[in-house]
Design a protein around this motif. Sequence first.
Motif, PDB file in Angstrom:
ATOM      1  N   GLU A 228       9.554 -12.436   4.509  1.00 19.52           N
ATOM      2  CA  GLU A 228      10.382 -11.376   5.333  1.00 19.52           C
ATOM      3  C   GLU A 228      11.540 -12.019   5.919  1.00 19.52           C
ATOM      4  O   GLU A 228      12.574 -11.488   6.103  1.00 19.52           O
TER       5      GLU A 228
ATOM      6  N   CYS B 251      11.627  -5.984   5.552  1.00 16.38           N
ATOM      7  CA  CYS B 251      11.942  -7.371   6.019  1.00 16.38           C
ATOM      8  C   CYS B 251      12.894  -7.359   6.839  1.00 16.38           C
ATOM      9  O   CYS B 251      12.926  -8.150   7.924  1.00 16.38           O
TER      10      CYS B 251
ATOM     11  N   THR C  84       0.780  -0.175  -1.533  1.00 14.63           N
ATOM     12  CA  THR C  84       1.696  -0.672  -0.659  1.00 14.63           C
ATOM     13  C   THR C  84       1.339  -0.105   0.981  1.00 14.63           C
ATOM     14  O   THR C  84       1.332  -0.458   2.099  1.00 14.63           O
TER      15      THR C  84
ATOM     16  N   LEU D  60      -1.336  -2.725   2.088  1.00 16.53           N
ATOM     17  CA  LEU D  60      -0.872  -4.024   2.472  1.00 16.53           C
ATOM     18  C   LEU D  60      -0.579  -4.606   3.543  1.00 16.53           C
ATOM     19  O   LEU D  60      -1.086  -5.391   4.371  1.00 16.53           O
ATOM     20  N   PRO D  61      -0.119  -3.551   4.763  1.00 19.13           N
ATOM     21  CA  PRO D  61       0.133  -3.813   6.159  1.00 19.13           C
ATOM     22  C   PRO D  61      -1.359  -3.746   6.731  1.00 19.13           C
ATOM     23  O   PRO D  61      -1.439  -4.348   7.824  1.00 19.13           O
TER      24      PRO D  61
ATOM     25  N   ARG E 294      10.654   1.390  15.834  1.00 21.11           N
ATOM     26  CA  ARG E 294      10.322   0.012  16.453  1.00 21.11           C
ATOM     27  C   ARG E 294      11.573  -0.349  16.984  1.00 21.11           C
ATOM     28  O   ARG E 294      12.655   0.270  17.061  1.00 21.11           O
TER      29      ARG E 294
ATOM     30  N   ASP F 164       8.281  -3.867  11.090  1.00 23.21           N
ATOM     31  CA  ASP F 164       7.410  -3.282  10.457  1.00 23.21           C
ATOM     32  C   ASP F 164       6.701  -4.284   9.582  1.00 23.21           C
ATOM     33  O   ASP F 164       7.510  -4.932   8.900  1.00 23.21           O
ATOM     34  N   PRO F 165       5.446  -4.499   9.376  1.00 24.12           N
ATOM     35  CA  PRO F 165       4.725  -5.370   8.166  1.00 24.12           C
ATOM     36  C   PRO F 165       5.348  -5.099   6.869  1.00 24.12           C
ATOM     37  O   PRO F 165       5.371  -3.784   6.745  1.00 24.12           O
ATOM     38  N   LEU F 166       5.377  -5.741   6.007  1.00 21.87           N
ATOM     39  CA  LEU F 166       5.640  -5.614   4.570  1.00 21.87           C
ATOM     40  C   LEU F 166       4.839  -4.564   4.099  1.00 21.87           C
ATOM     41  O   LEU F 166       3.489  -4.509   4.127  1.00 21.87           O
ATOM     42  N   GLY F 167       5.237  -3.452   3.318  1.00 24.79           N
ATOM     43  CA  GLY F 167       4.590  -2.401   2.708  1.00 24.79           C
ATOM     44  C   GLY F 167       4.698  -1.054   3.617  1.00 24.79           C
ATOM     45  O   GLY F 167       4.593   0.124   3.220  1.00 24.79           O
ATOM     46  N   THR F 168       5.033  -1.187   4.939  1.00 27.24           N
ATOM     47  CA  THR F 168       5.168   0.137   5.696  1.00 27.24           C
ATOM     48  C   THR F 168       6.119   1.142   5.208  1.00 27.24           C
ATOM     49  O   THR F 168       5.915   2.540   4.794  1.00 27.24           O
TER      50      THR F 168
END
Lengths: 267, 169
Positions: A31, B63, A16, A19-20, A122, B67-71
């Motif tokens: 997503e 999701c 994980t 992944l990003p 964010r 943030d991109p998936l996995g963060t």
Amino acid sequence: MRIRKRHAWTAVLIGTFALPVLQPQGFPSLEAPVDALLGWPSRFELANPHAWNAGSDRGGGADGERARALETIAISEREEHFRLLDELAQRAQLGELLQGFQRLPLARPARILRAHDPSSTRRSLLLDRGSEDGLEVGQAVVQGRVFVGTVASVSAHTARVQLLTDPYARFEVAIRTSDGTRATAFVRGGAGDTLPLRNLRGAAGLHVRPGDPVLTSNADERVPAGLVVGYVVAAADDDLDAISDVRVRPSVDLERSTTVLVLVPGT
Amino acid sequence: MGVVVLVAWAVLAAAIPDAMPAWGSIDRHAPDLFVAFAVWLGVRGTGLHVVGWSILLGLLADCASLDPLGTQGFVLGAVTLTLARPRGDRRERAGLGLAAAVAGGTVLARVLAALRALPLHRDVDLVGAFGASLPTALWTAVASWPLLAFLDRTGLADDLTGRRSARAA
């Protein structure tokens, strides 16, 4: 056995983590629908905390069910009235700004479903318009003539907007000094009240002062030039070749309305 | 039932920052209920399987975020793995102990998130991330206290922690 299990979960975590890095843009097709699903309750006003904070005054005190029902109707009508006035004012301001453009973008109103990103690092918005309403990634989102951000991901009925203030946002802007000199730079988001300007090159006659307006530049065809980004609040000594420390206070104020406009290219 | 609670928690956790008042800058340091649930899974879990549920919760958070998936999947999984106890360890935190664990877990999550961002963004402020995590940790501990107590009392998510099967055994 226990150690093996811990190792297995550590391996999953490394996956994980990677992944990003391998896919920094994420998996929008996966997503965006989940985002829409998690944000779906916000379509109802009762489950949309931003709508409570942004507009209505729910002070009660009236006795009886009928009085309360009427009060609720009056509040909703009042809110709708102010929402429409706000939308009209935003459209008028935008119309003034876009006078002279040959190919006018359509300003599509969108309701804010979520004004905060669940990740505290964010800054984003969730809107109730999506690809079926013509929204696409990269389109500008405005509040009147104030630049809010750009569309970052889209599902059929919702869109997530990366705000100007997002720490990982980077937009090209133009600064117009009090003596009329124009210079371009990049504005970076951040956690504080003010945002840093990067790559502002000191040129002959460039004297940046607090109060100078910062506007969108013409670097991106989907973001009209001249939208208000904010105002300079602090500028370091401008005798240097490169002005390194200019801070901008963004003009965007999401608490003052429940809707924004998305600029969809005109036909 | 546990999975339904997990998804409902994700919906609530995604909405809670919008409900926070501006008073005391709470809206800027809104409670992170995703982390609170990950800590609760680690503290209440009867084995390391709870890490999987935390990763799933983190993926849901990703999701609903930029943030991109996995963060958050990595961050929440790591927090739970740090707190998870091996099967057979019967010590349990409750009350202030759980709130302290939530606060500590929130700080750990913020620092991990900042470290996680390093490969993608060079100018990550680790010290600033630690400083900003402290008020978030406080509000997360306060806001999650009644919710986690409710979960403890009702046992709605016990099939995620493995307590239901442990009781049956």
